[in-house]
Design a protein around this motif. Structure first.
Motif, PDB file in Angstrom:
ATOM      1  N   GLU A  29       0.815  -1.212   0.000  1.00 41.14           N
ATOM      2  CA  GLU A  29       0.000   0.000   0.000  1.00 41.14           C
ATOM      3  C   GLU A  29       0.852   1.267   0.000  1.00 41.14           C
ATOM      4  N   THR A  30       1.794   1.347   0.908  1.00 41.87           N
ATOM      5  CA  THR A  30       2.611   2.556   0.990  1.00 41.87           C
ATOM      6  C   THR A  30       3.793   2.322   1.910  1.00 41.87           C
ATOM      7  N   THR A  31       4.842   3.079   1.706  1.00 45.38           N
ATOM      8  CA  THR A  31       5.967   3.048   2.641  1.00 45.38           C
ATOM      9  C   THR A  31       5.895   4.230   3.593  1.00 45.38           C
ATOM     10  N   GLY A  32       4.881   5.047   3.433  1.00 46.23           N
ATOM     11  CA  GLY A  32       4.757   6.202   4.310  1.00 46.23           C
ATOM     12  C   GLY A  32       5.906   7.180   4.174  1.00 46.23           C
ATOM     13  N   GLY A  33       6.503   7.231   2.990  1.00 46.67           N
ATOM     14  CA  GLY A  33       7.605   8.166   2.774  1.00 46.67           C
ATOM     15  C   GLY A  33       8.963   7.599   3.108  1.00 46.67           C
ATOM     16  N   GLY A  34       9.023   6.358   3.628  1.00 48.44           N
ATOM     17  CA  GLY A  34      10.306   5.754   3.950  1.00 48.44           C
ATOM     18  C   GLY A  34      11.084   5.385   2.700  1.00 48.44           C
ATOM     19  N   THR A  35      12.402   5.333   2.815  1.00 42.10           N
ATOM     20  CA  THR A  35      13.248   4.913   1.701  1.00 42.10           C
ATOM     21  C   THR A  35      14.165   3.796   2.168  1.00 42.10           C
ATOM     22  N   TYR A  36      14.558   2.951   1.214  1.00 46.11           N
ATOM     23  CA  TYR A  36      15.345   1.770   1.531  1.00 46.11           C
ATOM     24  C   TYR A  36      16.526   1.679   0.573  1.00 46.11           C
ATOM     25  N   GLN A  37      17.628   1.133   1.055  1.00 41.94           N
ATOM     26  CA  GLN A  37      18.832   1.055   0.239  1.00 41.94           C
ATOM     27  C   GLN A  37      18.636   0.100  -0.926  1.00 41.94           C
ATOM     28  N   VAL A  38      19.057   0.567  -2.115  1.00 42.31           N
ATOM     29  CA  VAL A  38      18.997  -0.266  -3.314  1.00 42.31           C
ATOM     30  C   VAL A  38      20.241  -1.154  -3.351  1.00 42.31           C
ATOM     31  N   LEU A  39      20.023  -2.461  -3.488  1.00 43.57           N
ATOM     32  CA  LEU A  39      21.127  -3.419  -3.518  1.00 43.57           C
ATOM     33  C   LEU A  39      21.464  -3.855  -4.937  1.00 43.57           C
ATOM     34  N   ALA A  40      20.461  -3.935  -5.797  1.00 41.86           N
ATOM     35  CA  ALA A  40      20.664  -4.375  -7.180  1.00 41.86           C
ATOM     36  C   ALA A  40      19.437  -3.980  -7.987  1.00 41.86           C
ATOM     37  N   ALA A  41      19.558  -4.060  -9.310  1.00 44.86           N
ATOM     38  CA  ALA A  41      18.432  -3.749 -10.189  1.00 44.86           C
ATOM     39  C   ALA A  41      18.601  -4.500 -11.498  1.00 44.86           C
ATOM     40  N   ASP A  42      17.480  -4.785 -12.147  1.00 44.85           N
ATOM     41  CA  ASP A  42      17.478  -5.448 -13.451  1.00 44.85           C
ATOM     42  C   ASP A  42      16.442  -4.745 -14.322  1.00 44.85           C
ATOM     43  N   ALA A  43      16.926  -3.887 -15.242  1.00 42.19           N
ATOM     44  CA  ALA A  43      16.011  -3.115 -16.081  1.00 42.19           C
ATOM     45  C   ALA A  43      15.234  -4.004 -17.037  1.00 42.19           C
ATOM     46  N   ARG A  44      15.782  -5.152 -17.404  1.00 42.54           N
ATOM     47  CA  ARG A  44      15.063  -6.045 -18.318  1.00 42.54           C
ATOM     48  C   ARG A  44      13.822  -6.630 -17.659  1.00 42.54           C
ATOM     49  N   ARG A  45      13.905  -6.864 -16.359  1.00 38.94           N
ATOM     50  CA  ARG A  45      12.766  -7.419 -15.622  1.00 38.94           C
ATOM     51  C   ARG A  45      11.947  -6.345 -14.918  1.00 38.94           C
ATOM     52  N   ASN A  46      12.402  -5.087 -14.985  1.00 38.19           N
ATOM     53  CA  ASN A  46      11.751  -3.994 -14.253  1.00 38.19           C
ATOM     54  C   ASN A  46      11.691  -4.299 -12.758  1.00 38.19           C
ATOM     55  N   GLU A  47      12.835  -4.739 -12.221  1.00 34.67           N
ATOM     56  CA  GLU A  47      12.898  -5.101 -10.809  1.00 34.67           C
ATOM     57  C   GLU A  47      14.034  -4.359 -10.113  1.00 34.67           C
ATOM     58  N   VAL A  59      19.933   5.963 -14.018  1.00 34.25           N
ATOM     59  CA  VAL A  59      20.532   6.315 -12.728  1.00 34.25           C
ATOM     60  C   VAL A  59      20.791   5.057 -11.906  1.00 34.25           C
ATOM     61  N   LEU A  60      19.837   4.137 -11.916  1.00 29.21           N
ATOM     62  CA  LEU A  60      20.045   2.872 -11.211  1.00 29.21           C
ATOM     63  C   LEU A  60      21.316   2.184 -11.704  1.00 29.21           C
ATOM     64  N   ALA A  61      21.451   2.090 -13.021  1.00 30.16           N
ATOM     65  CA  ALA A  61      22.602   1.389 -13.595  1.00 30.16           C
ATOM     66  C   ALA A  61      23.904   2.110 -13.277  1.00 30.16           C
ATOM     67  N   ASN A  62      23.916   3.441 -13.450  1.00 27.83           N
ATOM     68  CA  ASN A  62      25.148   4.200 -13.228  1.00 27.83           C
ATOM     69  C   ASN A  62      25.598   4.140 -11.779  1.00 27.83           C
ATOM     70  N   GLU A  63      24.654   4.304 -10.863  1.00 25.36           N
ATOM     71  CA  GLU A  63      25.017   4.334  -9.452  1.00 25.36           C
ATOM     72  C   GLU A  63      25.470   2.955  -8.968  1.00 25.36           C
ATOM     73  N   LEU A  64      24.799   1.908  -9.416  1.00 26.36           N
ATOM     74  CA  LEU A  64      25.126   0.572  -8.935  1.00 26.36           C
ATOM     75  C   LEU A  64      26.394   0.026  -9.570  1.00 26.36           C
ATOM     76  N   ASP A  65      26.722   0.503 -10.775  1.00 24.74           N
ATOM     77  CA  ASP A  65      27.930   0.024 -11.447  1.00 24.74           C
ATOM     78  C   ASP A  65      29.158   0.835 -11.087  1.00 24.74           C
ATOM     79  N   GLY A  66      28.984   1.936 -10.366  1.00 22.51           N
ATOM     80  CA  GLY A  66      30.113   2.795 -10.033  1.00 22.51           C
ATOM     81  C   GLY A  66      31.039   2.156  -9.018  1.00 22.51           C
ATOM     82  N   ASP A  67      32.257   2.722  -8.941  1.00 22.93           N
ATOM     83  CA  ASP A  67      33.251   2.208  -8.004  1.00 22.93           C
ATOM     84  C   ASP A  67      33.129   2.851  -6.627  1.00 22.93           C
ATOM     85  N   GLY A  68      32.363   3.927  -6.539  1.00 25.91           N
ATOM     86  CA  GLY A  68      32.265   4.633  -5.269  1.00 25.91           C
ATOM     87  C   GLY A  68      31.345   3.933  -4.292  1.00 25.91           C
TER      88      GLY A  68
END
Length: 615
Positions: free
Chosen positions: A528-546, A580-589
């Motif tokens: 339903e909602t996260t109530g404005g909360g945010t969570y750390q992104v660990l991985a992403a797959d644009a092909r699966r939209n996940e 942005v997902l791809a760039n941030e997750l693939d970065g070395d920082g």
């Protein structure tokens, strides 16, 4: 250029008459208009010249007026800050000009003399030959136009729209001005580049941006996105170019609204060829020619050690004005039928101070000849141990880390496996939902002490998670790689650490990699909602939209084209969200990307989720 800014308008017959002398009245008009174009106070520039200046105007008076213009138009934040001190001397960048014209120094008051010297140092004024300035010589309209044009380049005066200029090697300044040439603040800047020799390949045949270009600003070249920088109060933004070995690159820049896309031929696009040579040195680095993962070198080979000055963004730099030198100490220890150590026979030792060359570089060679070249059948290796230490001399640019006793070993030892690199083909998989396990594959790459692929190594795989099962060991092929399959029957989301090692070899090399087993979110109210909360992104797959987020354990959330996406509070496109997902997750920082969402009803296909991405 001056006509563009309205500084000169010529005569009624359409001529400019460049050889005609400039009258005092004309000079006052020219300088007042130039001051307004440069954002300076005309009164500070002209002062009492209308009543006391020469007529026709001489070169000394013109130099004084233009120096006043620069003093009024520049400040501490300017690239070049011209100041008129209380003692009547003009300074450039806080120091008095080094050069002086012979006749000006002999005949002119200190203020006019220092004005001419300051303008010469800035490339605004030129002499008349023999080290003279001819301060009493009359100024023609053509000379006046050339002097003022060169002076305006040191101010904020720019044409309407976007311009891009290079002041220092390795960086460019993008400027945005409105229809009255005033600076435009907070204008988003998109900039991208390519080696100048490949400039014709920057755009595809349909005009879209080629994948060969390098983005120099935000996350996507040829598109204004929320990661693009914006101009400051002065309407400028300076971009340091990324590291490159190319001596010259072509940089394009433009501005537009969020989401705008530009194509080849768009009137908003401007470009400039930028030199990456001559970058100011801010540090230095030392590298050698050993292959990756190599710890040893075969006899008969050589290793090149390079000391290189570096500047902005790691670009190669040239020496500072006073030069740069480094103390280089090398020593070699030789051993037959045994490992070489600093206690072995000292073969060579040298210490010398070496200055960098014109390119900011020093190179020296390490080599090693087999001390027993005819020991055929000898099963014990011979070795030569080289150690080198490099330290800056005086104020020479320093290294990020000390370079002390770096080892290079020459040997005739047989190859042996010394390094294992472990990698997965995907970043995450969904955990099992029932009794049937889920399979995964990892790739182990084994190299020897010479950095070469090692064939025939038997690799085994282990995991720190429960439910792990692997069929057995796998041997590496000619490429040094082994493909290992395993399965996991656990149904929970976890971060798994996999470890590869050589079967039956105690104390041998190991390689590790982390892997995510993700599940659907389990806590109440998630859909339903996260109530404005945010969570750390660990991985992403644009092909699966996940996207996999950290909810205590890895969890998978899905998005689609019906949703709305925000980045740092701004609405963005789906493609930018994924970029942005791809760039941030693939970065070395160590950037932490956060994701939140609201109003999601999985039973209502028409419902739209709002995704909040925080970079």
């Amino acid at each position: 250029c001056l006509a563009y800014y309205g500084v000169t308008i010529g005569y009624g017959d359409g001529t400019f008459r460049p050889s005609r002398n400039v009258s005092r009245f004309e000079m006052v008009l020219f300088m007042e208009r130039s001051a307004r174009a440069a954002g300076a106070d005309p009164a500070d520039v002209v002062q009492d010249f209308a009543a006391t200046g020469s007529d026709p105007v001489n070169r000394a008076d013109m130099a004084l007026l233009i120096a006043r213009l620069l003093a009024s138009a520049t400040g501490n934040d300017s690239r070049v800050n011209v100041v008129l001190r209380s003692d009547g001397i003009f300074t450039v960048g806080g120091t008095e000009p080094d050069d002086a014209f012979i006749d000006s120094r002999r005949s002119q008051p200190v203020t006019k003399d220092s004005a001419a010297s300051a303008l010469f140092e800035l490339g605004v004024a030129k002499g008349t030959g023999g080290g003279n300035f001819s301060p009493e010589g009359h100024v023609t309209r053509g000379e006046m136009a050339a002097f003022i044009t060169r002076a305006l380049a040191h101010t904020t005066a720019r044409p309407e729209g976007v311009t891009v200029q290079q002041y220092l090697p390795g960086e460019v300044t993008v400027s945005v001005r409105n229809e009255v040439f005033a600076p435009v603040a907070n204008a988003a800047i998109d900039a991208f580049s390519i080696a100048s020799r490949d400039a014709h390949r920057a755009f595809r045949s349909d005009g879209s941006c080629s994948t060969l270009v390098n983005d120099q600003s935000g996350s996507r070249p040829c598109e204004i996105d929320v990661l693009d920088p914006v101009t400051g109060p002065d309407g400028d933004f300076t971009i340091g170019l990324g590291p490159t070995d190319e001596p010259e690159v072509t940089v394009w820049a433009w501005t537009g609204a969020l989401g705008d896309i530009v194509r080849s031929g768009d009137a908003r696009l401007v470009s400039v060829q930028v030199s990456t040579q001559g970058v100011e040195a801010t540090g230095a680095k030392v590298t050698n020619s050993l292959p990756e993962n190599a710890t040893h070198v075969r006899f008969g080979s050589t290793v090149t050690v390079t000391v290189q000055l570096v500047g902005v963004n790691g670009l190669r730099a040239v020496p500072p004005e006073d030069g740069a030198s480094y103390t280089i100490t090398t020593e070699a220890f030789r051993s037959t039928d045994a490992e070489a150590t600093p206690s072995s026979n000292l073969w060579q030792r040298s210490t010398e101070v070496v200055a960098v060359d014109d390119t900011g570089k020093i190179e020296f060679i390490l080599d090693g000849a087999d001390p027993e070249p005819n020991d055929t059948g000898d099963t014990v290796a011979d070795e030569i141990l080289w150690r080198y230490t490099v330290t800056p001399v005086g104020d020479s640019p320093e290294f990020d880390e000390s370079v002390v006793n770096v080892r290079v070993v020459f040997t005739d030892a047989d190859p042996m496996a010394t390094t294992i690199d472990l990698a997965t083909q995907v970043k995450y998989l969904r955990a099992a939902t029932g009794t049937r396990p889920v399979s995964n594959v990892v790739i182990a790459t084994v190299t020897d002490q010479y950095g070469q692929p090692f064939r025939g190594a038997t690799v085994e795989l282990a995991s720190d998670s429960g439910g792990f099962e692997v069929s057995g060991t796998v041997r590496t092929g000619s490429s040094g790689t082994a493909r290992i399959s395993y399965s996991r029957s656990g149904t929970g989301g976890i971060r798994e650490t996999l470890t590869a090692s050589l079967a039956g070899v105690s104390g041998g090399p190991t390689g590790t990699v982390d892997f995510l087993w993700a599940t659907d979110p389990e806590f109440f109210g998630f859909e339903e909602t996260t109530g404005g909360g945010t969570y750390q992104v660990l991985a992403a797959d644009a092909r699966r939209n996940e996207v996999v987020v950290d909810l205590g354990t890895p969890a998978v959330v899905a998005y689609d084209g019906n949703d709305r996406f925000r980045l740092d509070g701004n609405i963005v496109s789906l493609s930018l969200f994924e970029s942005v997902l791809a760039n941030e997750l693939d970065g070395d920082g160590a950037t932490i990307l956060l994701l939140g969402w609201s109003s999601r009803d999985p039973d209502d296909q028409a419902d739209r989720t709002d995704w909040y991405l925080v970079s």
